[in-house]
Motif scaffolding. Structure first.
Motif, PDB file in Angstrom:
ATOM      1  N   ILE A  15       0.843  -1.197   0.000  1.00  0.00           N
ATOM      2  CA  ILE A  15       0.000   0.000   0.000  1.00  0.00           C
ATOM      3  C   ILE A  15       0.880   1.249   0.000  1.00  0.00           C
ATOM      4  O   ILE A  15       1.871   1.327   0.724  1.00  0.00           O
ATOM      5  N   THR A  17       0.710   5.757   0.029  1.00  0.00           N
ATOM      6  CA  THR A  17      -0.162   6.896   0.314  1.00  0.00           C
ATOM      7  C   THR A  17       0.005   7.923  -0.789  1.00  0.00           C
ATOM      8  O   THR A  17       1.096   8.114  -1.321  1.00  0.00           O
ATOM      9  N   HIS A  98      -5.113   6.122   0.347  1.00  0.00           N
ATOM     10  CA  HIS A  98      -4.267   4.939   0.194  1.00  0.00           C
ATOM     11  C   HIS A  98      -4.560   4.265  -1.142  1.00  0.00           C
ATOM     12  O   HIS A  98      -5.694   4.223  -1.606  1.00  0.00           O
ATOM     13  N   ARG A 109      -8.856   5.166   5.380  1.00  0.00           N
ATOM     14  CA  ARG A 109      -8.740   4.405   6.636  1.00  0.00           C
ATOM     15  C   ARG A 109     -10.055   4.290   7.374  1.00  0.00           C
ATOM     16  O   ARG A 109     -10.129   3.658   8.404  1.00  0.00           O
TER      17      ARG A 109
END
Length: 110
Positions: A15, A17, A98, A109
Motif C-alpha cells: 500500500i 499513500t 491509500h 482508513r
C-alpha cells in the motif's frame, strides 16, 4: 508504504499513500505565507538596513535585502507547514488517500 494496512479488495500489504491534499496545501500555504509576509518584509528590510548601517551605505543595502529575504523565507516556511498540516487532515479524513500498488484500488482508513 505501511505494513499495517491491507487492500480491502485484494488483501495485498503493498500500500502507498497519495497525499494529494498535503502536497497542494503545502504549496498553496508557502505561496500565501510568502505573499502575506509582504508587510512584515518591509519591517524586516528596515530592521536589516538599520543594523547594516554600522557598515555604511553598502551595509545598509545588503542588510535591507537580507532582512527582506529572511522575512519572505520565514513567512513562506510557516505557510507551507500550516498548509501541509491542513492538507494532511483532509487526506486522512476526506480523500481515499491509500492506493494498492498491486491492483490500483484506492481507499481510506475509515
Amino acid at each position: 508504504m505501511s505494513s499495517a494496512l491491507h487492500c480491502p479488495r485484494c488483501k495485498s500489504p503493498n500500500i502507498t499513500t497519495r497525499n494529494y491534499a498535503r502536497k497542494a496545501g503545502g504549496a498553496l500555504g508557502a505561496a500565501a505565507g510568502a505573499a502575506g509576509s509582504a508587510a512584515a518584509m518591509m519591517s524586516s528590510a528596515e530592521a536589516g538596513a538599520t543594523l547594516g548601517m554600522t557598515a555604511g551605505p553598502v551595509g545598509a543595502v545588503v542588510g535591507g535585502l537580507a532582512g527582506a529575504l529572511m522575512g519572505a523565507l520565514f513567512g513562506g516556511a510557516a505557510g507551507s507547514v500550516a498548509g501541509a498540516t491542513a492538507g494532511e487532515a483532509i487526506d486522512n479524513n476526506v480523500f481515499d488517500n491509500h492506493e494498492c500498488a498491486d491492483c490500483g484500488h484506492t481507499f481510506g482508513r475509515r
